[in-house]
Scaffold this active site. Structure first.
Site, mmCIF file in Angstrom:
data_model
loop_
_atom_site.group_PDB
_atom_site.id
_atom_site.type_symbol
_atom_site.label_atom_id
_atom_site.label_comp_id
_atom_site.label_asym_id
_atom_site.label_seq_id
_atom_site.Cartn_x
_atom_site.Cartn_y
_atom_site.Cartn_z
ATOM 1 N N SER A 137 0.821 -1.218 0.000
ATOM 2 C CA SER A 137 0.000 0.000 0.000
ATOM 3 C C SER A 137 0.849 1.260 0.000
ATOM 4 O O SER A 137 1.680 1.456 0.887
ATOM 5 C CB SER A 137 -0.911 0.034 1.234
ATOM 6 O OG SER A 137 -1.857 -0.993 1.169
ATOM 7 N N HIS B 49 -5.571 -9.291 -2.008
ATOM 8 C CA HIS B 49 -5.738 -9.617 -0.592
ATOM 9 C C HIS B 49 -6.965 -10.506 -0.396
ATOM 10 O O HIS B 49 -7.909 -10.456 -1.190
ATOM 11 C CB HIS B 49 -5.953 -8.339 0.230
ATOM 12 C CG HIS B 49 -4.945 -7.259 -0.014
ATOM 13 N ND1 HIS B 49 -4.990 -6.445 -1.128
ATOM 14 C CD2 HIS B 49 -3.865 -6.862 0.712
ATOM 15 C CE1 HIS B 49 -3.973 -5.578 -1.070
ATOM 16 N NE2 HIS B 49 -3.283 -5.826 0.017
ATOM 17 N N ASN C 142 1.276 2.689 11.129
ATOM 18 C CA ASN C 142 0.477 3.137 12.271
ATOM 19 C C ASN C 142 0.835 2.282 13.479
ATOM 20 O O ASN C 142 1.339 1.176 13.327
ATOM 21 C CB ASN C 142 -1.035 3.049 11.983
ATOM 22 C CG ASN C 142 -1.468 1.636 11.624
ATOM 23 O OD1 ASN C 142 -1.100 1.109 10.580
ATOM 24 N ND2 ASN C 142 -2.236 1.014 12.496
ATOM 25 N N MET D 52 -2.215 -7.424 6.437
ATOM 26 C CA MET D 52 -3.228 -8.221 5.740
ATOM 27 C C MET D 52 -2.704 -8.811 4.432
ATOM 28 O O MET D 52 -3.479 -9.083 3.521
ATOM 29 C CB MET D 52 -4.464 -7.351 5.456
ATOM 30 C CG MET D 52 -5.079 -6.717 6.688
ATOM 31 S SD MET D 52 -6.373 -5.525 6.281
ATOM 32 C CE MET D 52 -6.628 -4.740 7.885
ATOM 33 N N SER D 53 -1.391 -9.006 4.336
ATOM 34 C CA SER D 53 -0.843 -9.481 3.052
ATOM 35 C C SER D 53 0.447 -10.267 3.258
ATOM 36 O O SER D 53 0.779 -10.675 4.365
ATOM 37 C CB SER D 53 -0.561 -8.279 2.139
ATOM 38 O OG SER D 53 0.546 -7.537 2.635
ATOM 39 N N ALA E 270 2.576 -2.457 4.068
ATOM 40 C CA ALA E 270 2.318 -1.492 5.135
ATOM 41 C C ALA E 270 1.735 -2.285 6.302
ATOM 42 O O ALA E 270 0.887 -3.145 6.107
ATOM 43 C CB ALA E 270 1.315 -0.447 4.656
ATOM 44 N N HIS F 105 -6.956 3.812 6.889
ATOM 45 C CA HIS F 105 -6.181 3.537 5.664
ATOM 46 C C HIS F 105 -5.469 4.794 5.144
ATOM 47 O O HIS F 105 -4.405 4.703 4.558
ATOM 48 C CB HIS F 105 -7.121 2.970 4.591
ATOM 49 C CG HIS F 105 -6.405 2.395 3.404
ATOM 50 N ND1 HIS F 105 -5.468 1.383 3.521
ATOM 51 C CD2 HIS F 105 -6.462 2.694 2.077
ATOM 52 C CE1 HIS F 105 -4.998 1.083 2.309
ATOM 53 N NE2 HIS F 105 -5.575 1.866 1.428
ATOM 54 N N HIS G 278 -3.241 0.899 -4.708
ATOM 55 C CA HIS G 278 -2.668 -0.205 -5.490
ATOM 56 C C HIS G 278 -3.017 0.023 -6.961
ATOM 57 O O HIS G 278 -4.186 -0.010 -7.344
ATOM 58 C CB HIS G 278 -3.257 -1.553 -5.023
ATOM 59 C CG HIS G 278 -2.729 -2.000 -3.694
ATOM 60 N ND1 HIS G 278 -1.745 -2.944 -3.560
ATOM 61 C CD2 HIS G 278 -3.052 -1.619 -2.440
ATOM 62 C CE1 HIS G 278 -1.488 -3.116 -2.271
ATOM 63 N NE2 HIS G 278 -2.263 -2.336 -1.575
ATOM 64 N N TYR H 91 -9.233 -10.007 1.738
ATOM 65 C CA TYR H 91 -10.427 -9.194 2.008
ATOM 66 C C TYR H 91 -11.113 -8.677 0.740
ATOM 67 O O TYR H 91 -12.231 -8.176 0.792
ATOM 68 C CB TYR H 91 -10.118 -8.039 2.971
ATOM 69 C CG TYR H 91 -9.091 -7.042 2.485
ATOM 70 C CD1 TYR H 91 -9.393 -6.127 1.482
ATOM 71 C CD2 TYR H 91 -7.827 -6.984 3.063
ATOM 72 C CE1 TYR H 91 -8.459 -5.197 1.052
ATOM 73 C CE2 TYR H 91 -6.888 -6.066 2.642
ATOM 74 C CZ TYR H 91 -7.203 -5.184 1.637
ATOM 75 O OH TYR H 91 -6.274 -4.272 1.212
ATOM 76 N N GLU H 92 -10.418 -8.787 -0.409
ATOM 77 C CA GLU H 92 -11.068 -8.391 -1.658
ATOM 78 C C GLU H 92 -12.026 -9.476 -2.146
ATOM 79 O O GLU H 92 -12.745 -9.271 -3.127
ATOM 80 C CB GLU H 92 -10.011 -8.104 -2.731
ATOM 81 C CG GLU H 92 -9.173 -6.872 -2.432
ATOM 82 C CD GLU H 92 -8.029 -6.692 -3.412
ATOM 83 O OE1 GLU H 92 -8.273 -6.176 -4.516
ATOM 84 O OE2 GLU H 92 -6.886 -7.065 -3.069
#
Length: 287
Positions: free
Chosen positions: A31, A84, A241, A217-218, A114, A255, A62, A86-87
């Protein structure tokens, strides 16, 4: 849904018919870190939507392009945007590009992401060299190698204790020190969750106790497939973060913050990766 060797090969053959570049290094941009691809010279660019069998990237930050080119003379291929869980993609589709990398002739994969910092010593903007991972979706049975195994890619039960190449980690540390990045270069363990919701406070505390320094998440699914294919792996997390660990905290993960930090630190991350790529050659790691 598993992709067959033949389907992967058809995609790799299609790409090789359109470009003379034969990459040895594959780079996956996380990201806000797609600027890495812009460093490539003599670019040949493919939009994901034009590549047979390829998934589409749906996340802001992306770009959704596969870029071939040379980085300081080294032939590379770069994913500007990744996929990902979540997609809504099946895990085999997320990791399909890694298998295509292998069939293009790539032998070293560099992944960036990230991540949220769980280690209390980490600060926003730190770059963490990944030395290991915790695969939470894998605990729940969601592994990219589930289903029939094709020996042409790799063995049924690949080892993961050496997933992250120690020689490349050491090399990156040396390069980071030379570039003056010692103050914000770390190493640690990355934990993957499926997302897209950010973690609860209780989840962050639990993950930290389990030994995770950062959460995202990746990356991990791609690492597993790259190692299954016998490629060497190096991975970096940009700490965008600080995970919220305290119920009295007013902080909230978002995000936009992730993309903003990516922008601020991306130039240094790009310099680290591009210098590392040239050193891989000098250290004769390919021999």
């Amino acid at each position: 849904m598993s992709y067959t060797y033949e389907e992967c090969k058809a995609t790799a053959d299609w790409l090789m018919a359109q470009t003379d570049i034969r990459p040895r290094i594959g780079i996956v941009c996380g990201s806000g870190l797609g600027g890495l691809a812009n460093l490539l010279k003599d670019q040949v660019v493919f939009n994901y939507r034009d590549i047979p069998n390829f998934p589409q990237s749906t996340v802001h930050g992306h770009a959704g392009r596969l870029v071939f080119g040379t980085l300081k003379g080294r032939p590379c291929v770069c994913m500007q945007g990744r996929f990902h869980l979540y997609e809504g993609y099946p895990i085999q589709k997320i990791t399909l590009p890694i298998r295509i990398f292998k069939l293009l002739g790539v032998d070293t994969v560099i992944l960036t992401n990230a991540a949220g910092g769980l280690n209390q010593d980490f600060k926003v903007g730190d770059i963490m060299i990944m030395k290991d991972h915790i695969n939470m979706p894998g605990f729940a049975g969601n592994n990219p190698l589930s289903g029939p195994n094709d020996e042409r890619f790799g063995t049924r039960f690949p080892c993961m204790s050496d997933a992250y190449d120690r020689e490349l980690q050491q090399l990156a540390m040396e390069v980071g020190q030379e570039l003056g990045y010692g103050d914000f270069l770390r190493e640690g363990v990355y934990c993957v969750l499926s997302g897209p919701s950010f973690e609860t406070i209780a989840e962050c505390r639990m993950l930290h106790r389990l030994g995770a320094d950062a959460v995202g998440m990746s990356t991990v699914h791609e690492v597993i497939v790259a190692r299954h294919c016998g490629m060497r792996v190096f991975a970096l997390s940009l700490i965008t973060n600080q995970a919220v660990m305290d119920y009295d905290s007013e902080e909230k993960a978002n995000h936009e913050e992730v993309l903003q930090t990516g922008k601020q630190r991306s130039e240094q991350l790009e310099r680290l990766v591009s210098t590392l790529v040239t050193r891989i050659e000098h250290n004769n790691i390919y021999a």
